[in-house]
Scaffold this active site. Structure first.
Site, mmCIF file in Angstrom:
data_model
loop_
_atom_site.group_PDB
_atom_site.id
_atom_site.type_symbol
_atom_site.label_atom_id
_atom_site.label_comp_id
_atom_site.label_asym_id
_atom_site.label_seq_id
_atom_site.Cartn_x
_atom_site.Cartn_y
_atom_site.Cartn_z
ATOM 1 N N ASP A 16 37.602 44.321 37.201
ATOM 2 C CA ASP A 16 38.846 44.530 37.948
ATOM 3 C C ASP A 16 39.159 46.011 37.942
ATOM 4 O OD1 ASP A 16 41.354 43.848 39.258
ATOM 5 O OD2 ASP A 16 42.335 44.172 37.337
ATOM 6 N N TYR A 48 43.407 50.438 42.526
ATOM 7 C CA TYR A 48 42.528 50.400 43.685
ATOM 8 C C TYR A 48 43.321 50.266 44.982
ATOM 9 C CZ TYR A 48 38.111 49.723 41.064
ATOM 10 O OH TYR A 48 37.002 49.872 40.269
ATOM 11 N N GLY A 49 44.485 49.633 44.913
ATOM 12 C CA GLY A 49 45.264 49.378 46.116
ATOM 13 C C GLY A 49 45.684 50.629 46.858
ATOM 14 N N CYS A 79 39.388 41.024 41.381
ATOM 15 C CA CYS A 79 40.347 41.966 41.962
ATOM 16 C C CYS A 79 40.423 41.679 43.449
ATOM 17 C CB CYS A 79 39.881 43.399 41.704
ATOM 18 S SG CYS A 79 40.879 44.681 42.499
ATOM 19 N N ASN A 80 41.603 41.371 43.947
ATOM 20 C CA ASN A 80 41.766 41.080 45.367
ATOM 21 C C ASN A 80 41.395 42.282 46.231
ATOM 22 O OD1 ASN A 80 43.379 38.292 45.836
ATOM 23 N ND2 ASN A 80 44.006 39.208 43.902
ATOM 24 N N THR A 81 41.810 43.470 45.825
ATOM 25 C CA THR A 81 41.545 44.665 46.618
ATOM 26 C C THR A 81 40.058 44.976 46.649
ATOM 27 O OG1 THR A 81 43.730 45.550 46.051
ATOM 28 C CG2 THR A 81 42.115 47.102 46.918
ATOM 29 N N GLU A 158 49.735 48.128 34.353
ATOM 30 C CA GLU A 158 48.634 48.770 33.634
ATOM 31 C C GLU A 158 49.096 49.475 32.358
ATOM 32 O OE1 GLU A 158 45.086 49.460 33.895
ATOM 33 O OE2 GLU A 158 45.279 47.562 34.937
ATOM 34 N N CYS A 190 47.408 39.537 43.676
ATOM 35 C CA CYS A 190 46.792 40.557 42.834
ATOM 36 C C CYS A 190 46.648 39.948 41.452
ATOM 37 C CB CYS A 190 47.663 41.817 42.790
ATOM 38 S SG CYS A 190 47.113 43.067 41.598
ATOM 39 N N THR A 191 45.499 40.137 40.820
ATOM 40 C CA THR A 191 45.272 39.490 39.527
ATOM 41 C C THR A 191 46.130 40.076 38.419
ATOM 42 O OG1 THR A 191 43.337 40.927 39.159
ATOM 43 C CG2 THR A 191 42.937 38.720 40.069
ATOM 44 N N HIS A 192 46.776 41.206 38.658
ATOM 45 C CA HIS A 192 47.744 41.733 37.685
ATOM 46 C C HIS A 192 49.018 40.879 37.632
ATOM 47 C CE1 HIS A 192 45.304 45.404 37.909
ATOM 48 N NE2 HIS A 192 45.966 45.871 36.859
#
Length: 273
Positions: A16, A48-49, A79-81, A158, A190-192
């Site tokens: 990710d 990354y977004g 990670c979606n992005t 993060e 988003c996996t966050h």
């Protein structure tokens, strides 16, 4: 590079842009308790977004090469992005690989909504991608989709302090925009975001359903690890191995709070990016 052949115990590589993919790693461990798990948090290059697609592709390819070099037999882009920007490039580089991507749960949200208004919380990178456009076109033409680019939220998470005022303020701001649009279902794109789902639920209210795709990704991972059955209750023979390009202490604190299985942690650097 030759990808190792499947064995009786699968070795699964997961990555990710940072800490968010640990929500997917946790779900995979629940379904494949004996799997050897390898995880890279690219926190030193997050979020990354807010990066270009070319940058995300370069990072994703470098991490994929590292994980395959560590013996990964199956790769999960948690990670979606990164899935939106780089999954095609990773699959092209490793055409023989078993690769799982992560996409916002639009299909289950469309099935569950009661009033036809679905909110999507995601990074701007995910929402602007062609992959997301095609996903929405395939599954949400009959509903009213409300998109919320959650600028700064993944970066705030993060920090590792998911209950910090800065995180809660970001959540409140982004949820207020969706609450005003009377959505009854919210996709965590988003996996966050599952790590702050308790704050999102509090802001949106108890009647709003949250859609987290972590378990769906884990089920897909099990399916691709065919012939390697998960055996709930079996002893885990070795700890998960986690690397980070960011702060090792932050990853350690996050893992201790959210993961209920043993892990070893190490820093990692790469010439790419």
């Amino acid at each position: 590079m030759t990808i190792p052949a499947p064995s009786s115990v699968p070795r699964i590589g997961v990555f990710d842009s940072g800490l968010g993919g640990l929500s997917v790693l946790r779900a995979i461990r629940q379904r494949l308790p004996e799997a050897q798990l390898l995880y890279v948090a690219d926190s030193g290059h997050a979020p990354y977004g807010e990066r270009s697609d070319d940058y995300i592709c370069a990072r994703s390819l470098a991490i994929a090469e590292f994980l395959y070099g560590q013996g990964a037999q199956l790769l999960v882009i948690a990670c979606n992005t990164a899935t939106a920007a780089a999954a095609t490039a990773v699959r092209s580089r490793y055409p023989e690989g078993r690769i799982v991507g992560v996409e916002p749960g639009l299909k289950p949200a469309a099935a569950l909504t009661r009033n036809g208004r679905v909110g999507v919380m995601a990074t701007s990178g995910t929402l602007r991608s062609e992959r997301f456009r095609l996903l929405a076109q395939a599954h949400t033409t009959h509903i009213d989709l409300r998109l919320q680019a959650c600028t700064g939220l993944a970066a705030a998470i993060e920090s590792g302090e998911v209950d910090a005022p800065a995180v809660r303020e970001r959540v409140a701001t982004h949820c207020a925009a969706l609450r005003e649009q009377d959505v009854d279902t919210v996709v965590l794109g988003c996996t966050h975001y599952p790590f702050v789902a308790h704050h999102i639920q509090a802001e949106m209210g108890p009647d709003v359903r949250l859609i987290d795709t972590s378990d769906a990704v884990a089920r897909r991972t099990v399916a691709l690890a065919s012939g390697l059955p998960a055996m709930p209750g079996s002893a885990v023979t070795q700890p998960a191995r986690l690397w980070t390009t960011g702060d090792l202490g932050t990853l350690q604190d996050f893992a201790q709070r959210w993961l209920d299985f043993p892990c070893t942690l190490a820093p990692w650097t790469t010439p790419a990016g």
